[in-house]
Design a protein around this motif. Structure first.
Motif, PDB file in Angstrom:
ATOM      1  N   GLY A   1       1.182  -1.036   0.145  1.00  0.00           N
ATOM      2  CA  GLY A   1       0.202  -0.145   0.315  1.00  0.00           C
ATOM      3  C   GLY A   1       0.989   1.394   0.065  1.00  0.00           C
ATOM      4  N   THR A   2       0.041   2.509  -0.908  1.00  0.00           N
ATOM      5  CA  THR A   2       1.413   3.741  -0.887  1.00  0.00           C
ATOM      6  C   THR A   2       0.673   4.701   0.412  1.00  0.00           C
ATOM      7  N   SER A   3       0.116   4.428   0.582  1.00  0.00           N
ATOM      8  CA  SER A   3      -0.950   5.175   1.927  1.00  0.00           C
ATOM      9  C   SER A   3       0.102   4.814   3.507  1.00  0.00           C
ATOM     10  N   GLY A   4      -0.275   5.558   3.944  1.00  0.00           N
ATOM     11  CA  GLY A   4       0.791   5.255   5.820  1.00  0.00           C
ATOM     12  C   GLY A   4      -0.280   4.664   6.525  1.00  0.00           C
ATOM     13  N   LEU A   5      -0.503   4.364   7.252  1.00  0.00           N
ATOM     14  CA  LEU A   5      -1.096   3.152   7.852  1.00  0.00           C
ATOM     15  C   LEU A   5      -1.593   4.006   9.573  1.00  0.00           C
ATOM     16  N   THR A   6      -2.236   4.335   9.821  1.00  0.00           N
ATOM     17  CA  THR A   6      -2.634   4.762  11.133  1.00  0.00           C
ATOM     18  C   THR A   6      -3.214   4.344  12.601  1.00  0.00           C
ATOM     19  N   GLY A   7      -2.815   3.406  13.497  1.00  0.00           N
ATOM     20  CA  GLY A   7      -3.371   2.833  14.361  1.00  0.00           C
ATOM     21  C   GLY A   7      -4.241   3.405  15.108  1.00  0.00           C
ATOM     22  N   VAL A   8      -5.584   2.540  15.717  1.00  0.00           N
ATOM     23  CA  VAL A   8      -6.676   3.541  16.401  1.00  0.00           C
ATOM     24  C   VAL A   8      -5.836   3.500  18.378  1.00  0.00           C
ATOM     25  N   PRO A   9      -5.838   4.008  18.606  1.00  0.00           N
ATOM     26  CA  PRO A   9      -5.152   3.988  20.156  1.00  0.00           C
ATOM     27  C   PRO A   9      -6.551   3.310  20.927  1.00  0.00           C
ATOM     28  N   PHE A  10      -6.144   2.276  21.843  1.00  0.00           N
ATOM     29  CA  PHE A  10      -7.100   1.593  22.999  1.00  0.00           C
ATOM     30  C   PHE A  10      -7.114   1.831  24.310  1.00  0.00           C
ATOM     31  N   VAL A  11      -7.243   1.515  24.861  1.00  0.00           N
ATOM     32  CA  VAL A  11      -6.394   0.656  26.383  1.00  0.00           C
ATOM     33  C   VAL A  11      -7.319  -0.256  26.809  1.00  0.00           C
ATOM     34  N   ASP A  12      -6.596  -1.489  27.695  1.00  0.00           N
ATOM     35  CA  ASP A  12      -7.213  -3.149  27.692  1.00  0.00           C
ATOM     36  C   ASP A  12      -8.451  -2.327  29.399  1.00  0.00           C
ATOM     37  N   GLY A  13      -8.787  -3.318  29.364  1.00  0.00           N
ATOM     38  CA  GLY A  13      -9.455  -3.352  31.167  1.00  0.00           C
ATOM     39  C   GLY A  13      -8.401  -3.168  32.098  1.00  0.00           C
ATOM     40  N   GLU A  14      -7.240  -2.723  31.930  1.00  0.00           N
ATOM     41  CA  GLU A  14      -5.989  -3.221  33.168  1.00  0.00           C
ATOM     42  C   GLU A  14      -5.283  -1.778  32.972  1.00  0.00           C
ATOM     43  N   GLY A  15      -5.396  -1.006  31.334  1.00  0.00           N
ATOM     44  CA  GLY A  15      -5.186   0.156  32.209  1.00  0.00           C
ATOM     45  C   GLY A  15      -4.011   0.661  30.397  1.00  0.00           C
ATOM     46  N   ALA A  16      -3.627  -0.783  29.941  1.00  0.00           N
ATOM     47  CA  ALA A  16      -2.328  -0.767  28.880  1.00  0.00           C
ATOM     48  C   ALA A  16      -2.937   0.108  28.196  1.00  0.00           C
ATOM     49  N   GLU A  17      -1.690   0.272  27.112  1.00  0.00           N
ATOM     50  CA  GLU A  17      -2.307   1.039  26.316  1.00  0.00           C
ATOM     51  C   GLU A  17      -1.616   0.404  24.895  1.00  0.00           C
TER      52      GLU A  17
END
Length: 147
Positions: free
Chosen positions: A90-106
């Motif tokens: 792919g020629t587009s840079g990919l952006t991840g979506v941040p989220f936090v789990d139930g323990e607070g880890a990113e």
């Protein structure tokens, strides 16, 4: 509040602390929508997939155009192929979506092969006649419960 948290907020990762016009409910909803216990539940995976699509319009367009080209040749579209092709070619840079789990880890959500059925359903929603084989998945069970 830490500077990196404020910067993340401005980029859409969490609530924007500079927007004082937001109602409290909107702030709470914004903060909670990114808390996803692991392993990801079906509803969380759908939400993160939708947010990933919004964050990566160029990549989504490339995937869609590739699928249309394959379909135009009379071939069956493989969403796993589309994901791998985007990942490596792919020629587009990919952006991840941040989220936090139930323990607070990113964590960062990125589309993967577990999401191929979501991608297939998304493509079929936009192009109902496209040749994509739908297989049973965890997303079908949720749709049965919603009905």
């Amino acid at each position: 509040m830490r500077q990196d948290t404020i910067a993340t907020a401005r980029e859409g990762g969490c609530v924007d602390v500079d927007d004082y016009a937001q109602p409290l409910e909107a702030v709470v909803r914004s903060e909670r929508r990114h808390v996803c216990p692991l392993p990801l539940r079906v509803a969380d995976r759908r939400l993160l997939f939708d947010e990933w699509c919004e964050a990566n319009p160029g990549a989504v367009r490339e995937i869609e155009l590739t699928a249309l080209a394959i379909d135009a040749r009379g071939m069956r579209v493989s969403t796993k192929y589309l994901i791998e092709k985007q990942r490596y070619e792919g020629t587009s840079g990919l952006t991840g979506v941040p989220f936090v789990d139930g323990e607070g880890a990113e964590h960062t959500y990125k589309i993967n092969n577990s999401d191929s059925s979501l991608l297939a359903r998304w493509l079929l929603g936009r192009h109902p006649g496209m040749r994509i084989e739908l297989r049973e998945s965890m997303f079908d069970e949720e749709e049965k419960h919603e009905a």
